[in-house]
Each structure stands twice: as C-alpha cells, then as structure tokens.
Design a protein around this motif. Sequence first.
Motif, PDB file in Angstrom:
ATOM      1  N   GLY A  57       0.835  -1.189   0.000  1.00 42.04           N
ATOM      2  CA  GLY A  57       0.000   0.000   0.000  1.00 42.04           C
ATOM      3  C   GLY A  57       0.871   1.239   0.000  1.00 42.04           C
ATOM      4  O   GLY A  57       1.925   1.268   0.649  1.00 42.04           O
ATOM      5  N   GLY A  58       0.466   2.264  -0.738  1.00 39.63           N
ATOM      6  CA  GLY A  58       1.277   3.468  -0.816  1.00 39.63           C
ATOM      7  C   GLY A  58       0.448   4.711  -1.037  1.00 39.63           C
ATOM      8  O   GLY A  58      -0.789   4.660  -1.112  1.00 39.63           O
ATOM      9  N   ALA A  59       1.131   5.834  -1.148  1.00 39.33           N
ATOM     10  CA  ALA A  59       0.437   7.107  -1.307  1.00 39.33           C
ATOM     11  C   ALA A  59      -0.371   7.150  -2.596  1.00 39.33           C
ATOM     12  O   ALA A  59      -1.468   7.711  -2.639  1.00 39.33           O
ATOM     13  N   ALA A  60       0.148   6.539  -3.656  1.00 39.11           N
ATOM     14  CA  ALA A  60      -0.524   6.630  -4.953  1.00 39.11           C
ATOM     15  C   ALA A  60      -1.854   5.894  -4.969  1.00 39.11           C
ATOM     16  O   ALA A  60      -2.799   6.331  -5.638  1.00 39.11           O
ATOM     17  N   ASN A  61      -1.938   4.758  -4.264  1.00 41.46           N
ATOM     18  CA  ASN A  61      -3.230   4.054  -4.251  1.00 41.46           C
ATOM     19  C   ASN A  61      -4.056   4.383  -3.019  1.00 41.46           C
ATOM     20  O   ASN A  61      -5.163   3.875  -2.853  1.00 41.46           O
ATOM     21  N   GLY A  62      -3.532   5.241  -2.154  1.00 42.08           N
ATOM     22  CA  GLY A  62      -4.304   5.707  -1.002  1.00 42.08           C
ATOM     23  C   GLY A  62      -4.478   4.685   0.088  1.00 42.08           C
ATOM     24  O   GLY A  62      -5.303   4.868   0.985  1.00 42.08           O
ATOM     25  N   ASN A  63      -3.702   3.601   0.048  1.00 38.46           N
ATOM     26  CA  ASN A  63      -3.918   2.508   0.990  1.00 38.46           C
ATOM     27  C   ASN A  63      -2.687   2.177   1.822  1.00 38.46           C
ATOM     28  O   ASN A  63      -2.505   1.053   2.244  1.00 38.46           O
ATOM     29  N   SER A  64      -1.831   3.160   2.060  1.00 35.81           N
ATOM     30  CA  SER A  64      -0.618   2.866   2.807  1.00 35.81           C
ATOM     31  C   SER A  64      -0.932   2.658   4.279  1.00 35.81           C
ATOM     32  O   SER A  64      -1.611   3.481   4.906  1.00 35.81           O
ATOM     33  N   PRO A  65      -0.405   1.564   4.868  1.00 41.20           N
ATOM     34  CA  PRO A  65      -0.548   1.384   6.302  1.00 41.20           C
ATOM     35  C   PRO A  65       0.524   2.134   7.084  1.00 41.20           C
ATOM     36  O   PRO A  65       0.581   2.048   8.306  1.00 41.20           O
ATOM     37  N   PHE A  66       1.390   2.868   6.372  1.00 40.12           N
ATOM     38  CA  PHE A  66       2.462   3.624   7.010  1.00 40.12           C
ATOM     39  C   PHE A  66       2.260   5.084   6.673  1.00 40.12           C
ATOM     40  O   PHE A  66       2.343   5.478   5.501  1.00 40.12           O
ATOM     41  N   VAL A  67       1.998   5.901   7.678  1.00 44.36           N
ATOM     42  CA  VAL A  67       1.514   7.260   7.438  1.00 44.36           C
ATOM     43  C   VAL A  67       2.354   8.276   8.217  1.00 44.36           C
ATOM     44  O   VAL A  67       3.003   7.939   9.213  1.00 44.36           O
ATOM     45  N   PRO A  68       2.334   9.531   7.784  1.00 40.38           N
ATOM     46  CA  PRO A  68       3.076  10.567   8.513  1.00 40.38           C
ATOM     47  C   PRO A  68       2.507  10.784   9.913  1.00 40.38           C
ATOM     48  O   PRO A  68       1.289  10.697  10.133  1.00 40.38           O
ATOM     49  N   SER A  69       3.396  11.071  10.852  1.00 47.45           N
ATOM     50  CA  SER A  69       2.997  11.418  12.213  1.00 47.45           C
ATOM     51  C   SER A  69       2.752  12.920  12.327  1.00 47.45           C
ATOM     52  O   SER A  69       2.971  13.683  11.379  1.00 47.45           O
ATOM     53  N   THR A  70       2.348  13.336  13.501  1.00 49.90           N
ATOM     54  CA  THR A  70       2.126  14.745  13.784  1.00 49.90           C
ATOM     55  C   THR A  70       3.406  15.557  13.588  1.00 49.90           C
ATOM     56  O   THR A  70       4.489  15.123  13.989  1.00 49.90           O
ATOM     57  N   LEU A  71       3.291  16.723  12.978  1.00 50.48           N
ATOM     58  CA  LEU A  71       4.437  17.627  12.868  1.00 50.48           C
ATOM     59  C   LEU A  71       4.630  18.387  14.171  1.00 50.48           C
ATOM     60  O   LEU A  71       3.667  18.722  14.867  1.00 50.48           O
ATOM     61  N   GLY A  72       5.892  18.645  14.504  1.00 54.93           N
ATOM     62  CA  GLY A  72       6.199  19.368  15.725  1.00 54.93           C
ATOM     63  C   GLY A  72       5.910  20.852  15.612  1.00 54.93           C
ATOM     64  O   GLY A  72       5.792  21.413  14.512  1.00 54.93           O
ATOM     65  N   ALA A  73       5.843  21.501  16.775  1.00 57.71           N
ATOM     66  CA  ALA A  73       5.494  22.921  16.821  1.00 57.71           C
ATOM     67  C   ALA A  73       6.537  23.799  16.155  1.00 57.71           C
ATOM     68  O   ALA A  73       6.233  24.913  15.698  1.00 57.71           O
ATOM     69  N   SER A  74       7.778  23.331  16.082  1.00 56.96           N
ATOM     70  CA  SER A  74       8.841  24.151  15.511  1.00 56.96           C
ATOM     71  C   SER A  74       8.896  24.099  13.988  1.00 56.96           C
ATOM     72  O   SER A  74       9.665  24.842  13.371  1.00 56.96           O
ATOM     73  N   VAL A  75       8.130  23.220  13.374  1.00 57.82           N
ATOM     74  CA  VAL A  75       8.111  23.139  11.909  1.00 57.82           C
ATOM     75  C   VAL A  75       7.395  24.375  11.363  1.00 57.82           C
ATOM     76  O   VAL A  75       6.237  24.636  11.690  1.00 57.82           O
ATOM     77  N   THR A  76       8.079  25.106  10.516  1.00 58.03           N
ATOM     78  CA  THR A  76       7.550  26.386  10.041  1.00 58.03           C
ATOM     79  C   THR A  76       6.468  26.188   8.986  1.00 58.03           C
ATOM     80  O   THR A  76       6.398  25.132   8.338  1.00 58.03           O
ATOM     81  N   PRO A  77       5.645  27.211   8.766  1.00 59.02           N
ATOM     82  CA  PRO A  77       4.641  27.125   7.692  1.00 59.02           C
ATOM     83  C   PRO A  77       5.273  26.865   6.324  1.00 59.02           C
ATOM     84  O   PRO A  77       4.699  26.149   5.496  1.00 59.02           O
ATOM     85  N   GLU A  78       6.454  27.430   6.088  1.00 57.15           N
ATOM     86  CA  GLU A  78       7.131  27.229   4.814  1.00 57.15           C
ATOM     87  C   GLU A  78       7.520  25.757   4.631  1.00 57.15           C
ATOM     88  O   GLU A  78       7.361  25.189   3.542  1.00 57.15           O
ATOM     89  N   THR A  79       8.024  25.141   5.717  1.00 60.31           N
ATOM     90  CA  THR A  79       8.393  23.733   5.638  1.00 60.31           C
ATOM     91  C   THR A  79       7.159  22.855   5.489  1.00 60.31           C
ATOM     92  O   THR A  79       7.164  21.881   4.718  1.00 60.31           O
TER      93      THR A  79
END
Length: 395
Positions: free
Chosen positions: A314-336
């Motif tokens: 499963g992956g991003a292209a088929n929308g079925n990935s069982p491995f997904v991004p976690s929460t971004l930290g507070a220090s991650v800027t809007p640009e990033t």
Amino acid sequence: MTLSSARRTPTRRHVTSLLAGAAIAGLALSACTSATESDAGAGESSSGAAPGEGATTVGFIAVGPQDDFGYNQAVHDGIRAVAETHPDLEILEAYNIPENDQAVEALQTMVDQGATVLFATSFGHLDAAQQVAEANPDVAVLHQGGLIDDTSPENLGTYYGTVYEPVYLAGIAAGAATETGVLGFVYGYPVPQVVANINAFTLGAQSVNPDVETIAVSTTSWCDPATQADRAASLISQGADVLTQHQDCTKTIIEAAEAAGVYSVGFHADASELAPQGWLAGSEWDWTELYPSIIDTVVDGDFIGSEYDANYRGGAANGNSPFVPSTLGASVTPETKALIDAAQTELESGWTPFTGPIMGQDGATPVIPEGTALTSDDADQMDYFVAGVTGNLAG
C-alpha cells in the motif's frame, strides 16, 4: 484510508531472510480455547477449501514486546482492531518470538490450536512463514514485509507499505531544521527496507538542504536500549542535531535527543509526547484497516489469486498505505509544512523519491540512472546508500 479493490497485478519474488535475530525467547499464547491438530502435510490441501476459508481462529507472532512504543506495539494495536471488527474470531498472540526456528515452532503451535490464518510480522520471520505454509496447505500464511516469487507456497502472501514515502517527508522537516547540516540515523540491520528509509530520509533532507550529511550507524538489533543510547550519544558528539531511527523500540533515542537539546524524527509510532521541544516529524504504522481486510479476503475463500496472495504494497498513490506521517512538531515552520504538503501531493500522483539521476555514496556513480524511477518492488531490494550517507552496509 480506504481499501480499494483495484490493485496492481501481484508479482512474486523470493528474498531469503538476512537476519539471525537475537530477540527474547518465549512463547505466550493468549485466548487459546481450541486444540485442533493439523494433519495436513507438505502436499495437497486436506479439506478442498481455499486456505483459511471459513477461519475461526487467527494467529499473530511478533519479534518484540507489545509495549515497545514502536513496531510491535503497532502490531498489537492492529490485532486489537481485528478483535473489534471480528468479535467471533479467536485470536492467538505470541510476542518476543526470535527470527529463527522458534518462529516455526510458535506458528505451528498456533496451527495445532486451530489457527488457519497466520501473520508473521517481522522481516526475519519469512523463512518460518514459508516452512509453515509448505507444511500446512490449508492455512493462509501472511508475512509482513518480505518478498516472494512463484517458487513460494501458493498459500503464502506478503504485505507492507511503501515506508520510504513518509520517511522522505520527514527528511524534508529534518533538512529544514538542521543547523549543523549533520543528521543521525540509528538502524538495526541493513535489510532493504531499512536501506531505502535511510536513503529516502537523506533525499528528503537534501531537497531543501543539498549539502546535508546523514551519518548511519547500526545497533545490530531491533531493540537494544543500551546500544541505542550509545549510538545516539556518538552521533550527537559528531555534530548531529537531528536524530532519527529504524528500530523497533523507539523511546530511548527520542528521549536521548530531547535530553541533549537536539531534534528528533520518530518512526513506527507517534512519540511526540516524549519530545515536546525537539519533535519534528515522524512516520507510523496503522494496521487497523489492512489486517481486517486481509482476514475478510481469506475467510471468504478469496485468498488465492488476490492482491494479498503476492507482494501487496500500500502506498500514497493508491491511497492505501498502512504507514503514514505522524504529527508535525510545533517548531516546523509554515514554509516547511508547505514543502511537505507539496511533496505529499507528488507522491499521491505516483512520483517516487527514487527517481534518477541519483548518485551513489561516491557522489559520481549513478545508482539510479536518469529517466529511471524505482518501483516499490525495486526499493524492497535496495542494497546501496546514496550520496550524502556516511556509513556502510555492514553497520
């Protein structure tokens, strides 16, 4: 996440297990109420039914503890989802099962107790899964992360996610945050999925910071907190101001980074609560839809020839990935965040971070030529580091 019935054509490739494993020995089965002896040998199915069809008992083995704040805890959470979606199923669980003959014994014990669907969830459990599948043709055996080919038993399938995709996204956060230009990556063994993650993390960081260096160091274990602490300290002493990992238990390295005042990028689980100051990003498993979907397919008698009776990814292209991004930290800027969002959109369109030209460690020899884009199967056989990675495949 929606599980679609439309998949790529399954393919089979065989990869021999690379790991000897050194996990804690022991077999702890839970919810065992039946004891049906399996008399199916290595030949034909004894029932005439499809492997696992009509299953009433399913078994899972894991290489580590269920509370490791990482890989095996995610397996445990997936099993709990199966218990909720399939309340009539009896579930057998065994943790701390090494990647050796003890895995064969654990799986066969579950078969003898009535299980006709088995999940072997660690990379080094592949040999055991193959042996048990060959000996029990009535049983559907699923392996987490391996690759098989047409020489493998018909009742054996593998499943996984394109893990390097969210790792690439986390690399963007790391590349934008580092001030020293040095990132630290603690890993267990140089198996293909780990190597692909180290490379993807580095490529993600290089997309915003071309001169970044990733120092990759091995613990030769999936979970050894003392060695993890040593490796983390060593990386910090070499100037790494962002630490990440491919370890089953993740708490030690996250906490070491936080205590040292450097950034951390998680893996396997959302550990942001352990690093309120330094957490940047991460990637985590979510088996809560894929495990039940596999079981539904098997119980309905549709396993043979299905997407799961091969090398499902499963992956991003088929929308079925069982491995997904976690929460971004507070220090991650809007640009990033905007850069990460743009890269996610590219991944969903079918783009891969392993699109050439990409140079090997020497910075001069292409390991992925221009015009070449690796498939997930290609990435699952990766045995080289890209330019910018310091370390060697021996650990």
